[in-house]
Write a protein that holds these residues in place. Structure first.
Motif, PDB file in Angstrom:
ATOM      1  N   LEU A  83     -39.008 -48.391  49.024  1.00 39.49           N
ATOM      2  CA  LEU A  83     -39.994 -48.057  50.049  1.00 39.49           C
ATOM      3  C   LEU A  83     -41.063 -49.133  50.185  1.00 39.49           C
ATOM      4  O   LEU A  83     -41.627 -49.317  51.271  1.00 39.49           O
ATOM      5  N   ASP A  84     -41.373 -49.840  49.096  1.00 47.03           N
ATOM      6  CA  ASP A  84     -42.438 -50.841  49.155  1.00 47.03           C
ATOM      7  C   ASP A  84     -42.026 -52.089  49.924  1.00 47.03           C
ATOM      8  O   ASP A  84     -42.879 -52.847  50.391  1.00 47.03           O
ATOM      9  N   GLU A 111     -46.486 -61.981  48.421  1.00 45.89           N
ATOM     10  CA  GLU A 111     -47.655 -62.779  48.049  1.00 45.89           C
ATOM     11  C   GLU A 111     -48.686 -62.820  49.178  1.00 45.89           C
ATOM     12  O   GLU A 111     -49.895 -62.805  48.928  1.00 45.89           O
ATOM     13  N   ALA A 112     -48.201 -62.828  50.407  1.00 52.08           N
ATOM     14  CA  ALA A 112     -49.113 -62.989  51.541  1.00 52.08           C
ATOM     15  C   ALA A 112     -49.693 -61.688  52.054  1.00 52.08           C
ATOM     16  O   ALA A 112     -50.825 -61.669  52.567  1.00 52.08           O
ATOM     17  N   ASN A 113     -48.955 -60.576  51.917  1.00 49.17           N
ATOM     18  CA  ASN A 113     -49.316 -59.387  52.696  1.00 49.17           C
ATOM     19  C   ASN A 113     -49.425 -58.067  51.951  1.00 49.17           C
ATOM     20  O   ASN A 113     -49.966 -57.099  52.502  1.00 49.17           O
ATOM     21  N   TRP A 114     -48.935 -57.962  50.731  1.00 49.17           N
ATOM     22  CA  TRP A 114     -48.791 -56.647  50.122  1.00 49.17           C
ATOM     23  C   TRP A 114     -50.082 -56.127  49.505  1.00 49.17           C
ATOM     24  O   TRP A 114     -50.207 -55.944  48.293  1.00 49.17           O
ATOM     25  N   LEU A 142     -40.270 -50.085  42.644  1.00 45.44           N
ATOM     26  CA  LEU A 142     -41.527 -50.750  43.011  1.00 45.44           C
ATOM     27  C   LEU A 142     -41.555 -52.143  42.402  1.00 45.44           C
ATOM     28  O   LEU A 142     -41.471 -52.289  41.164  1.00 45.44           O
ATOM     29  N   ASP A 143     -41.648 -53.167  43.243  1.00 44.28           N
ATOM     30  CA  ASP A 143     -41.803 -54.520  42.731  1.00 44.28           C
ATOM     31  C   ASP A 143     -43.023 -54.553  41.812  1.00 44.28           C
ATOM     32  O   ASP A 143     -44.140 -54.213  42.231  1.00 44.28           O
ATOM     33  N   SER A 144     -42.813 -54.961  40.557  1.00 45.34           N
ATOM     34  CA  SER A 144     -43.876 -54.869  39.553  1.00 45.34           C
ATOM     35  C   SER A 144     -44.181 -56.215  38.920  1.00 45.34           C
ATOM     36  O   SER A 144     -44.635 -56.305  37.775  1.00 45.34           O
ATOM     37  N   ILE A 145     -43.934 -57.283  39.684  1.00 47.55           N
ATOM     38  CA  ILE A 145     -44.333 -58.617  39.243  1.00 47.55           C
ATOM     39  C   ILE A 145     -45.854 -58.721  39.345  1.00 47.55           C
ATOM     40  O   ILE A 145     -46.444 -58.378  40.364  1.00 47.55           O
ATOM     41  N   HIS A 146     -46.487 -59.202  38.289  1.00 48.51           N
ATOM     42  CA  HIS A 146     -47.945 -59.270  38.272  1.00 48.51           C
ATOM     43  C   HIS A 146     -48.465 -60.194  39.388  1.00 48.51           C
ATOM     44  O   HIS A 146     -47.897 -61.259  39.617  1.00 48.51           O
ATOM     45  N   GLU A 149     -48.024 -54.930  40.411  1.00 48.91           N
ATOM     46  CA  GLU A 149     -47.963 -53.605  39.773  1.00 48.91           C
ATOM     47  C   GLU A 149     -49.325 -52.910  39.792  1.00 48.91           C
ATOM     48  O   GLU A 149     -49.404 -51.674  39.814  1.00 48.91           O
ATOM     49  N   THR A 150     -50.408 -53.692  39.812  1.00 47.87           N
ATOM     50  CA  THR A 150     -51.742 -53.084  39.844  1.00 47.87           C
ATOM     51  C   THR A 150     -52.076 -52.521  41.218  1.00 47.87           C
ATOM     52  O   THR A 150     -53.013 -51.734  41.353  1.00 47.87           O
ATOM     53  N   ILE A 151     -51.304 -52.910  42.231  1.00 45.85           N
ATOM     54  CA  ILE A 151     -51.517 -52.448  43.607  1.00 45.85           C
ATOM     55  C   ILE A 151     -50.563 -51.308  43.952  1.00 45.85           C
ATOM     56  O   ILE A 151     -50.967 -50.243  44.409  1.00 45.85           O
ATOM     57  N   SER A 152     -49.275 -51.511  43.715  1.00 44.92           N
ATOM     58  CA  SER A 152     -48.262 -50.587  44.229  1.00 44.92           C
ATOM     59  C   SER A 152     -48.164 -49.287  43.453  1.00 44.92           C
ATOM     60  O   SER A 152     -47.894 -48.229  44.038  1.00 44.92           O
ATOM     61  N   TRP A 153     -48.381 -49.326  42.127  1.00 50.93           N
ATOM     62  CA  TRP A 153     -48.260 -48.082  41.369  1.00 50.93           C
ATOM     63  C   TRP A 153     -49.358 -47.073  41.725  1.00 50.93           C
ATOM     64  O   TRP A 153     -49.055 -45.883  41.926  1.00 50.93           O
TER      65      TRP A 153
END
Length: 437
Positions: A83-84, A111-114, A142-146, A149-153
Motif C-alpha cells: 500500500l505504501d 527519497e523525494a516524496n514519501w 512497508l518499506d523500512s529502509i532508514h 520506517e520512522t514515517i511509514s509505521w
C-alpha cells in the motif's frame, strides 16, 4: 421483495445462492462439478444464522431475497500488498518495465516524496478501493529502509485504527536481507515492528552470508514473538534458492510462529530433484507460500530484444498444495513501478490466477487461496469461510457459474458487511492529483 431489496435491520434470507463448498466451514450438501451448492443463507443481526442446501420442492423461506443462482462468496483476504508504494506511477513510472528499473524508480520516489502525508493519502486510496471491491483483510509490506520506517509505521498504525471494523490491516517490514548486517538498526526495527504488533519481514537473495543473516532474523522474531514474512527468489535465476534456506532455518530454529513466503519464482526453473528437495523442506517447516500472478507476469522474463517472454513467472502452487503446503494468491503492487496496473480487486487476482496457474478443471478448493487460507496465515480465525455464527461479510455476484463469474469484471457486485449492503464506491483517481502532480 426484489433481489436487491436487502433489509437494513432484522433478519432475511439469501435464497437460491450458489455457494462454493470449499468456502463453507462444514459440508452443506452435494456439490456440482465445479464445487457449487445451491443454498439458502439466513442472516440475522449482522451474522449468518443458518445455511441449508436448496432441495427440490422446498418452499421459499419468508423475507427472502431470491438470488436466482448468483454466486455468493465470503469477503476476500489479500495477504501480500504494498500500500505504501501504490499509485506513484503517474509521477514515477518504470522506464523499461524491468525489475531493476522498478527498484530504481521506487527508490528515487521514496527519497523525494514519501512524507507522512503522501504515504497516508496513497494508502487510504488503496484501502478505499479494496473495501469497495469486497476485501475485509489486508497485509501490506512497508518499506523500512532508514529513515522511512520512522514515517511509514506511525502512518500504518493510525490507518489501522481508522479502518478498524472495515478492514483488518496488518503490516510487515520490508528491507533487503543485507540490511540485517547493521545489527543496531535491525534490532531497533524489530522493536518497532513488535511495538506496532506487526510482522517481521525481509527480501532474501543469495548473498554469501545469507545463512547468518537468516539466523539473526529468526532469533529476532523468536525473542519478540513475531511471525515472519519474506520476499524470496523473485527472479528466473536457477541459483536463487533462498526459499530452501528459509525452510532449513525454520527447521533448525524450531520456529513455532507463522511464516509466509512470497514470489518464489525461480523454483519453477529449477531441476526436478532440487524442486522436490525444496518442497519437502517447505512442507516440513510449515511454511505458507503466496504467488503474485499479476506482478510476476508483468516483471519476470521481460525482454528488450524483440522476443516474447517464455515463462509465466509464477511458482509451483499445484506441487505445493499436493504436499499440504498452504498456498495463496494476492494483489502485490498497484499502479507503481513494479506493476503499472491493478486496483486491489481480489476477483481480478483470482481470475488471473485461474488463467495463469490453471485453477480449474477441476476448480477443487482453489477459491480458498483468496479467502480461508490467507485468513489462516494472518491468524484471522474463521475469516474467509461462510459459517453459522460468522459475520455476514459476503459478496454477491451476477455470475452463476465460474465461466460467467470469471469472464466479466463484475463491477456491479454487491458487498455485504455485517449483513448490510455496503454503500462504498471506488475512489476517483482525481483524489490523488494534489500529491501526484
Amino acid at each position: 421483495m426484489t433481489e436487491l431489496d436487502l433489509p437494513s435491520s432484522g433478519w432475511y434470507v439469501l435464497a437460491n445462492a450458489r455457494v462454493h463448498a470449499s468456502l463453507t466451514a462444514a459440508p452443506i450438501g452435494p456439490a456440482d462439478a465445479d464445487g457449487f451448492v445451491l443454498a439458502d443463507i439466513a442472516v440475522a443481526d449482522g451474522a449468518i444464522s443458518g445455511i441449508a442446501p436448496k432441495t427440490e420442492g422446498r418452499p421459499v423461506p419468508p423475507r427472502s431475497v431470491d438470488l436466482a443462482g448468483r454466486i455468493v462468496m465470503t469477503c476476500f483476504v489479500d495477504c501480500h500488498t504494498h500500500l505504501d508504494k501504490g499509485h506513484i506511477w503517474p509521477r514515477r513510472s518504470n522506464p523499461d518495465g524491468s525489475f531493476p528499473g522498478a527498484l530504481q524508480a521506487v527508490g528515487a520516489d521514496r527519497e523525494a516524496n514519501w512524507s507522512a502525508a503522501d504515504v497516508e493519502a496513497r494508502m487510504e486510496f488503496g484501502l478505499k478501493s479494496a473495501f469497495a471491491h469486497g476485501t475485509k483483510a489486508i497485509r501490506t509490506h512497508l518499506d523500512s529502509i532508514h529513515p522511512q520506517e520512522t514515517i511509514s509505521w506511525p502512518v500504518f498504525q493510525a490507518l489501522r485504527e481508522r479502518w478498524a471494523g472495515r478492514i483488518e490491516l496488518q503490516a510487515a517490514s520490508l528491507i533487503g536481507i543485507d540490511g540485517v548486517r547493521d545489527g543496531a538498526f535491525f534490532a531497533a526495527l524489530a522493536d518497532r515492528v513488535a511495538e506496532a504488533r506487526g510482522i517481521l519481514g525481509a527480501v532474501t537473495y543469495m548473498v554469501p552470508d545469507l545463512g547468518d543473516l537468516l539466523d539473526t532474523v529468526f532469533r529476532a522474531a523468536i525473542d519478540r514473538g513475531l511471525d515472519l514474512d519474506f520476499h524470496a527468489d523473485e527472479t528466473d535465476d536457477v541459483a536463487a534458492v533462498s526459499l530452501k534456506r528459509i525452510a532449513e532455518k525454520a527447521i533448525e530454529h524450531r520456529f513455532e510462529g507463522k511464516i509466509l513466503v512470497g514470489h518464489c519464482c525461480s523454483l519453477a526453473r529449477q531441476a526436478d530433484d532440487d524442486v522436490l528437495d525444496t518442497l519437502d523442506k517447505v512442507a516440513r517447516a510449515g511454511l505458507a507460500v503466496v504467488s503474485l500472478p499479476m506482478c510476476n507476469m508483468y516483471l519476470q522474463d521481460r525482454r528488450h530484444d524483440g522476443t516474447t517472454p517464455r515463462w509465466r513467472g509464477v511458482t509451483l502452487l499445484h506441487e505445493m498444495k499436493a504436499r499440504g503446503i498452504p498456498v495463496a494468491v494476492a494483489s502485490d503492487n498497484t499502479r507503481d513501478p513494479f506493476y503499472a496496473y491493478g486496483d486491489l480487486d481480489m476477483l481480478e487476482v483470482y481470475r488471473m490466477a485461474t488463467r495463469t496457474l490453471h485453477f480449474d478443471h477441476p476448480v477443487a478448493d482453489w477459491p480458498q487461496t483468496v479467502a480461508a487460507t490467507p485468513g489462516d496465515v494472518m491468524r484471522l480465525e474463521g475469516t474467509g469461510r461462510i459459517a453459522v455464527g460468522a459475520p455476514a461479510d459476503l459478496v454477491i455476484f451476477r455470475g452463476r457459474s465460474w465461466t460467467e463469474l470469471l469472464s466479466r469484471p463484475e463491477s456491479d457486485r454487491i458487498v455485504l458487511r455485517n449483513g448490510a449492503r455496503s454503500d462504498a464506491t471506488l475512489p476517483d483517481y482525481a483524489e490523488l492529483d494534489p500529491i501526484l502532480r
